[in-house]
Design a protein around this motif. Sequence first.
Motif, short mmCIF file in Angstrom:
data_model
loop_
_atom_site.label_atom_id
_atom_site.label_comp_id
_atom_site.label_asym_id
_atom_site.label_seq_id
_atom_site.Cartn_x
_atom_site.Cartn_y
_atom_site.Cartn_z
N VAL A 1 6.09 17.50 -7.38
CA VAL A 1 4.78 18.08 -7.12
C VAL A 1 3.94 17.13 -6.28
O VAL A 1 3.27 17.55 -5.32
CB VAL A 1 4.06 18.41 -8.44
N SER A 2 3.97 15.86 -6.60
CA SER A 2 3.19 14.87 -5.84
C SER A 2 3.66 14.80 -4.39
O SER A 2 2.83 14.72 -3.47
CB SER A 2 3.32 13.50 -6.50
N VAL A 3 4.98 14.84 -4.17
CA VAL A 3 5.51 14.79 -2.80
C VAL A 3 5.06 16.00 -2.01
O VAL A 3 4.59 15.89 -0.87
CB VAL A 3 7.05 14.68 -2.83
N ILE A 4 5.19 17.18 -2.60
CA ILE A 4 4.81 18.41 -1.89
C ILE A 4 3.30 18.45 -1.65
O ILE A 4 2.84 18.89 -0.59
CB ILE A 4 5.28 19.64 -2.69
N ALA A 5 2.52 17.97 -2.61
CA ALA A 5 1.07 17.96 -2.45
C ALA A 5 0.64 16.98 -1.35
O ALA A 5 -0.42 17.17 -0.73
CB ALA A 5 0.40 17.59 -3.77
N LEU A 6 1.45 15.96 -1.10
CA LEU A 6 1.13 15.00 -0.05
C LEU A 6 1.35 15.57 1.35
O LEU A 6 0.72 15.11 2.31
CB LEU A 6 1.98 13.74 -0.21
N PRO B 1 6.63 29.30 -11.41
CA PRO B 1 5.60 30.11 -10.73
C PRO B 1 4.20 29.52 -10.84
O PRO B 1 3.37 29.74 -9.95
CB PRO B 1 5.69 31.46 -11.44
N GLN B 2 3.91 28.78 -11.92
CA GLN B 2 2.56 28.23 -12.05
C GLN B 2 2.25 27.22 -10.95
O GLN B 2 1.08 26.98 -10.62
CB GLN B 2 2.34 27.60 -13.42
N PHE B 3 3.32 26.62 -10.38
CA PHE B 3 3.10 25.68 -9.28
C PHE B 3 2.42 26.38 -8.10
O PHE B 3 1.46 25.86 -7.52
CB PHE B 3 4.41 25.06 -8.82
N TRP B 4 2.92 27.55 -7.73
CA TRP B 4 2.36 28.27 -6.59
C TRP B 4 0.94 28.76 -6.89
O TRP B 4 0.11 28.86 -5.98
CB TRP B 4 3.26 29.44 -6.21
N ARG B 5 0.69 29.06 -8.15
CA ARG B 5 -0.66 29.46 -8.53
C ARG B 5 -1.64 28.32 -8.29
O ARG B 5 -2.73 28.51 -7.70
CB ARG B 5 -0.68 29.89 -10.00
N PHE C 1 0.81 -1.21 0.00
CA PHE C 1 0.00 0.00 0.00
C PHE C 1 0.85 1.27 0.00
O PHE C 1 0.45 2.30 -0.54
CB PHE C 1 -0.95 0.01 1.20
N SER C 2 2.02 1.21 0.63
CA SER C 2 2.87 2.40 0.71
C SER C 2 3.86 2.50 -0.44
O SER C 2 4.54 3.53 -0.58
CB SER C 2 3.65 2.41 2.04
N TYR C 3 3.94 1.45 -1.27
CA TYR C 3 4.93 1.45 -2.36
C TYR C 3 4.79 2.64 -3.30
O TYR C 3 5.80 3.24 -3.69
CB TYR C 3 4.85 0.14 -3.14
N PRO C 4 3.56 3.04 -3.73
CA PRO C 4 3.46 4.21 -4.62
C PRO C 4 4.09 5.47 -4.02
O PRO C 4 4.77 6.22 -4.73
CB PRO C 4 1.95 4.37 -4.83
N CYS C 5 3.85 5.69 -2.73
CA CYS C 5 4.43 6.88 -2.08
C CYS C 5 5.95 6.78 -2.01
O CYS C 5 6.66 7.77 -2.25
CB CYS C 5 3.85 7.05 -0.68
N ILE C 6 6.44 5.59 -1.70
CA ILE C 6 7.90 5.39 -1.64
C ILE C 6 8.51 5.60 -3.03
O ILE C 6 9.57 6.24 -3.17
CB ILE C 6 8.22 3.98 -1.11
N TYR C 7 7.86 5.06 -4.05
CA TYR C 7 8.36 5.19 -5.42
C TYR C 7 8.42 6.65 -5.85
O TYR C 7 9.41 7.11 -6.43
CB TYR C 7 7.45 4.40 -6.36
N ILE C 8 7.36 7.41 -5.54
CA ILE C 8 7.33 8.83 -5.91
C ILE C 8 8.39 9.61 -5.15
O ILE C 8 9.09 10.45 -5.71
CB ILE C 8 5.92 9.41 -5.63
N VAL D 1 14.32 22.84 -6.09
CA VAL D 1 14.60 24.26 -6.27
C VAL D 1 13.98 24.77 -7.56
O VAL D 1 13.38 25.85 -7.61
CB VAL D 1 16.13 24.51 -6.28
N GLN D 2 14.09 23.97 -8.62
CA GLN D 2 13.48 24.34 -9.90
C GLN D 2 11.97 24.50 -9.76
O GLN D 2 11.37 25.43 -10.31
CB GLN D 2 13.80 23.28 -10.94
N LEU D 3 11.35 23.59 -9.00
CA LEU D 3 9.91 23.63 -8.84
C LEU D 3 9.47 24.82 -7.99
O LEU D 3 8.56 25.57 -8.36
CB LEU D 3 9.41 22.33 -8.20
N LEU D 4 10.11 25.01 -6.85
CA LEU D 4 9.66 26.01 -5.88
C LEU D 4 10.05 27.44 -6.25
O LEU D 4 9.39 28.39 -5.83
CB LEU D 4 10.21 25.68 -4.49
N ILE D 5 11.10 27.58 -7.03
CA ILE D 5 11.59 28.93 -7.35
C ILE D 5 11.38 29.29 -8.81
O ILE D 5 10.95 30.41 -9.14
CB ILE D 5 13.09 29.07 -6.99
N ASP D 6 11.64 28.34 -9.70
CA ASP D 6 11.60 28.63 -11.14
C ASP D 6 10.30 28.22 -11.82
O ASP D 6 10.21 28.28 -13.05
CB ASP D 6 12.78 27.93 -11.84
#
Length: 250
Positions: free
Chosen positions: A220-225, A43-47, A16-23, A36-41
Motif C-alpha cells: 500500500v505504501s509503495v502504490i500510494a507513493l 476492495p477496501q483498498f480501492w475505496r 534519506f532514501s532508505y525508508p523508501c528502499i526498505y518499503i 495481486v492480493q492487494l489490487l484484486i482481492d
Amino acid sequence: MKKILIIMLTIMAFIFSYPCIYILLGSFLDGPGIYVQLLIDTPQFWRLFWNSFFITAAVCVGQVIVGVPSAWGLARYYFPFRNVFIVLYILLMILPFEVMMLAEYITLSGMNLTDSLWAIVLPGIFSTFTAFIVYVSFRRIPNNILESARIDGASEWQILWNIGIPAAKESIISAMILTFLEYWNLVEEPMIFLQTKSKWPISMYMSFSDIQNLRLNFCVSVIALIPASLVFLAGEKYLNTGIITSHNEG
C-alpha cells in the motif's frame, strides 16, 4: 575535497532514501503475488484510494477557484484594512491544525458535515496557502500593463484571466503540487473528522488493515507513493521556479 563532498552527499542521500528502499524491497519479500492480493482481492483498498483522489482533486480545484481571485484582489486592489487582511491571511497560514482543530470541529458539526469527506475538503478549499503563494507573483505585474488593458476595454476578469494567471502560472502550479502532496498524505484531519473507516484516505490504510500484515502494508505504501512521485517529478520545474519567485519577491 570534492571527493569527500560527493561521498558525504551520497551517504546523506542513502540515509534519506532508505525508508523508501526498505518499503519497496519489503513489499517483494513474498513475491509479486502480494500486489495481486492487494489490487484484486482487497476492495477496501480501492475505496480508500478513491477517497484520497476525491479529497486531493477537490481541494486543489477549489483552492484555484477561491485562492487565485483572492490573491488577485489583495495584490492589485486597494481598499480599507487591506494590510490587515494580508496579515490575517499569513496568520491563518502559519497556524497549525491543532490550534484550529476545535473551532473547525464545532463549525463542521454545526453544518452536519462531520464524518463526511466534505469535512476535509471544505476547510482545505478555503486554505490561505495558495492565495499567499500566488499573491507574490501578482504583485510583480507592472501597473502600466494593467492600465493599458483597462484603456483597451478589458474587464477586470479578462485582465485576471489573460494577464494575471499567465504571469503567475509557475506559482499556481507550485502551490497545487504542494497542496496535492499535503492532502494526499493527510492523517490528522481524517482521524478527527471521519469516524467511518470506509471514508478514510489511503494514507490511513495501515489503521484500517491488520497491522500484522506488514507485507500488504508495504505494498500500500509503495502504490500510494506513485501518484505523489509522479506529480512531484512532472511539476518539479514549476515548483522550483515558483518557490524561488516567491522567496525573491517576498
